[in-house]
Design a protein around this motif. Structure first.
Motif, PDB file in Angstrom:
ATOM      1  N   ASP A 163      -2.913   0.496  -4.181  1.00  0.00           N
ATOM      2  CA  ASP A 163      -2.891  -0.835  -3.576  1.00  0.00           C
ATOM      3  C   ASP A 163      -2.311  -1.769  -4.639  1.00  0.00           C
ATOM      4  OD1 ASP A 163      -3.355  -3.277  -2.344  1.00  0.00           O
ATOM      5  OD2 ASP A 163      -5.367  -2.735  -1.664  1.00  0.00           O
ATOM      6  N   LEU A 164      -1.048  -2.177  -4.448  1.00  0.00           N
ATOM      7  CA  LEU A 164      -0.327  -2.935  -5.466  1.00  0.00           C
ATOM      8  C   LEU A 164      -0.016  -4.341  -4.985  1.00  0.00           C
ATOM      9  CD1 LEU A 164       2.275  -0.116  -6.196  1.00  0.00           C
ATOM     10  CD2 LEU A 164       0.272  -0.651  -7.601  1.00  0.00           C
ATOM     11  N   THR A 165       0.028  -5.290  -5.921  1.00  0.00           N
ATOM     12  CA  THR A 165       0.486  -6.646  -5.627  1.00  0.00           C
ATOM     13  C   THR A 165       1.716  -6.910  -6.481  1.00  0.00           C
ATOM     14  OG1 THR A 165      -1.747  -7.414  -5.105  1.00  0.00           O
ATOM     15  CG2 THR A 165      -0.109  -9.091  -5.650  1.00  0.00           C
ATOM     16  N   LEU A 166       2.815  -7.283  -5.822  1.00  0.00           N
ATOM     17  CA  LEU A 166       4.064  -7.570  -6.516  1.00  0.00           C
ATOM     18  C   LEU A 166       4.342  -9.062  -6.442  1.00  0.00           C
ATOM     19  CD1 LEU A 166       4.295  -4.507  -5.508  1.00  0.00           C
ATOM     20  CD2 LEU A 166       6.715  -4.792  -5.942  1.00  0.00           C
ATOM     21  N   SER A 167       4.737  -9.642  -7.565  1.00  0.00           N
ATOM     22  CA  SER A 167       5.056 -11.060  -7.658  1.00  0.00           C
ATOM     23  C   SER A 167       6.575 -11.232  -7.673  1.00  0.00           C
ATOM     24  CB  SER A 167       4.456 -11.641  -8.947  1.00  0.00           C
ATOM     25  OG  SER A 167       3.046 -11.525  -8.896  1.00  0.00           O
ATOM     26  N   PRO A 168       7.070 -12.469  -7.537  1.00  0.00           N
ATOM     27  CA  PRO A 168       8.515 -12.689  -7.567  1.00  0.00           C
ATOM     28  C   PRO A 168       9.159 -12.077  -8.818  1.00  0.00           C
ATOM     29  CG  PRO A 168       7.427 -14.672  -6.837  1.00  0.00           C
ATOM     30  CD  PRO A 168       6.336 -13.716  -7.263  1.00  0.00           C
ATOM     31  N   GLY A 169      10.267 -11.397  -8.608  1.00  0.00           N
ATOM     32  CA  GLY A 169      10.974 -10.751  -9.705  1.00  0.00           C
ATOM     33  C   GLY A 169      10.611  -9.298  -9.896  1.00  0.00           C
ATOM     34  N   LEU A 225       0.871  -1.164   0.000  1.00  0.00           N
ATOM     35  CA  LEU A 225       0.000   0.000   0.000  1.00  0.00           C
ATOM     36  C   LEU A 225       0.909   1.215   0.000  1.00  0.00           C
ATOM     37  CD1 LEU A 225      -2.797  -0.846   2.598  1.00  0.00           C
ATOM     38  CD2 LEU A 225      -2.764  -1.245   0.142  1.00  0.00           C
ATOM     39  N   LEU A 226       0.694   2.107  -0.946  1.00  0.00           N
ATOM     40  CA  LEU A 226       1.534   3.295  -1.075  1.00  0.00           C
ATOM     41  C   LEU A 226       0.628   4.471  -1.386  1.00  0.00           C
ATOM     42  CD1 LEU A 226       4.428   4.383  -1.115  1.00  0.00           C
ATOM     43  CD2 LEU A 226       4.530   3.821  -3.546  1.00  0.00           C
ATOM     44  N   GLY A 227       0.375   5.317  -0.382  1.00  0.00           N
ATOM     45  CA  GLY A 227      -0.577   6.402  -0.574  1.00  0.00           C
ATOM     46  C   GLY A 227      -1.937   5.809  -0.875  1.00  0.00           C
ATOM     47  N   GLU A 228      -2.525   6.212  -1.992  1.00  0.00           N
ATOM     48  CA  GLU A 228      -3.838   5.708  -2.394  1.00  0.00           C
ATOM     49  C   GLU A 228      -3.748   4.436  -3.235  1.00  0.00           C
ATOM     50  OE1 GLU A 228      -6.748   7.128  -1.367  1.00  0.00           O
ATOM     51  OE2 GLU A 228      -5.408   8.380  -0.157  1.00  0.00           O
ATOM     52  N   PHE A 234      10.290   3.751  -3.460  1.00  0.00           N
ATOM     53  CA  PHE A 234       9.338   4.794  -3.110  1.00  0.00           C
ATOM     54  C   PHE A 234       9.860   5.667  -1.979  1.00  0.00           C
ATOM     55  CE2 PHE A 234       8.290   0.803  -1.066  1.00  0.00           C
ATOM     56  CZ  PHE A 234       8.118   1.124   0.272  1.00  0.00           C
ATOM     57  N   ASP A 235       9.287   6.851  -1.912  1.00  0.00           N
ATOM     58  CA  ASP A 235       9.567   7.825  -0.862  1.00  0.00           C
ATOM     59  C   ASP A 235       8.726   7.422   0.349  1.00  0.00           C
ATOM     60  OD1 ASP A 235       9.544  10.036   0.843  1.00  0.00           O
ATOM     61  OD2 ASP A 235       9.498  11.483  -0.794  1.00  0.00           O
ATOM     62  N   THR A 236       9.384   7.172   1.474  1.00  0.00           N
ATOM     63  CA  THR A 236       8.659   6.669   2.643  1.00  0.00           C
ATOM     64  C   THR A 236       7.944   7.763   3.431  1.00  0.00           C
ATOM     65  OG1 THR A 236      10.718   6.747   3.902  1.00  0.00           O
ATOM     66  CG2 THR A 236      10.108   4.640   2.909  1.00  0.00           C
ATOM     67  N   SER A 237       7.992   9.001   2.922  1.00  0.00           N
ATOM     68  CA  SER A 237       7.151  10.024   3.554  1.00  0.00           C
ATOM     69  C   SER A 237       5.698   9.832   3.123  1.00  0.00           C
ATOM     70  CB  SER A 237       7.641  11.434   3.196  1.00  0.00           C
ATOM     71  OG  SER A 237       7.489  11.672   1.809  1.00  0.00           O
ATOM     72  N   LEU A 238       5.474   8.991   2.083  1.00  0.00           N
ATOM     73  CA  LEU A 238       4.110   8.591   1.716  1.00  0.00           C
ATOM     74  C   LEU A 238       3.670   7.480   2.658  1.00  0.00           C
ATOM     75  CD1 LEU A 238       4.391   8.300  -2.179  1.00  0.00           C
ATOM     76  CD2 LEU A 238       3.017   9.958  -0.913  1.00  0.00           C
ATOM     77  N   PRO A 239       2.413   7.474   3.099  1.00  0.00           N
ATOM     78  CA  PRO A 239       1.952   6.366   3.940  1.00  0.00           C
ATOM     79  C   PRO A 239       2.130   5.048   3.177  1.00  0.00           C
ATOM     80  CG  PRO A 239       0.350   8.153   3.937  1.00  0.00           C
ATOM     81  CD  PRO A 239       1.371   8.484   2.892  1.00  0.00           C
ATOM     82  N   HIS A 240       2.751   4.072   3.825  1.00  0.00           N
ATOM     83  CA  HIS A 240       3.012   2.800   3.152  1.00  0.00           C
ATOM     84  C   HIS A 240       2.885   1.650   4.133  1.00  0.00           C
ATOM     85  CE1 HIS A 240       6.843   4.107   4.856  1.00  0.00           C
ATOM     86  NE2 HIS A 240       7.204   2.838   4.887  1.00  0.00           N
ATOM     87  N   TRP A 241       2.672   0.453   3.577  1.00  0.00           N
ATOM     88  CA  TRP A 241       2.516  -0.755   4.376  1.00  0.00           C
ATOM     89  C   TRP A 241       2.897  -1.944   3.512  1.00  0.00           C
ATOM     90  CZ3 TRP A 241      -0.655  -5.093   3.786  1.00  0.00           C
ATOM     91  CH2 TRP A 241      -0.769  -5.944   4.903  1.00  0.00           C
TER      92      TRP A 241
END
Length: 199
Positions: free
Chosen positions: A145-151, A140-143, A156-163
């Motif tokens: 919602d991403l899914t990353l697969s292997p590879g 989760l990065l700001g607004e 990203f700038d961590t001043s953005l809300p992230h999880w």
């Protein structure tokens, strides 16, 4: 004693204090396990007592680290890196770099869970770079919602809300690189502050 040897011995106390605090051990706990008195341990950490082999051996055994690590001696001969995993916020961080300060690299393991955790985005100064090795990572990065697969990788700038978490409840392994601010936020939450749940 030459100046270089004095500098090495002067650095032992702060190194011992940092290691004890990192492990969450009190002087009383340490005294009970090692048989070295609390007052001696306190003087050793503050630099009022010189380190001796007799004092350092039980400490090295207790912390399960090579004696060289306690005195800051450079490793010679054996090229293997002895990695010590750090467990924080339900995740495991394996340090891949040993240089104090500056950019740090870790292998991060998010364990499998029956139900994925509820996202709790956090912010801190700095930048992060990550690369997914195994599993499906939810970022989760700001607004977004991403899914990353292997590879796949992200920066990203961590001043953005992230999880960071598992996208499907399965285990996720990734490489993660961040600067000193990220290291503090992820691995060394200051006393009195609530830990960041995402790692």
């Amino acid at each position: 004693m030459d100046r270089e040897s004095e500098d090495v011995l002067d650095a032992v106390g702060p190194r011992l204090r940092a290691l004890r605090r990192e492990r969450g051990v009190t002087l009383a706990d340490l005294a009970a396990v090692t048989g070295v008195s609390e007052s001696t341990l306190s003087r050793l950490e503050s630099g009022r007592r010189r380190a001796t082999l007799e004092l350092l051996l039980p400490l090295a055994r207790m912390y399960d680290v090579p004696l060289d690590d306690l005195v800051g001696a450079p490793r010679t001969g054996d090229p293997r890196i002895h990695l010590k995993p750090v467990r924080r916020f339900g995740m495991v961080f394996v340090p891949l770099s040993r240089r104090p300060g500056g950019t740090q690299a870790f292998k991060m393991i998010i364990p499998a869970r029956p139900r994925p955790l509820e996202p709790t985005p956090q912010t801190h100064e700095g930048f992060e770079w990550l690369y997914v090795l195994n599993g499906r990572l939810r970022l989760l990065l700001g607004e977004r919602d991403l899914t990353l697969s292997p590879g796949e990788a992200a920066e990203f700038d961590t001043s953005l809300p992230h999880w960071l978490g598992s996208a499907d409840g399965g285990a996720v392994e990734l490489l993660i690189v961040f600067g000193p601010q990220g290291t503090r936020a992820h691995l060394r939450t200051p006393p009195g502050e609530p830990p960041s749940p995402h790692a």
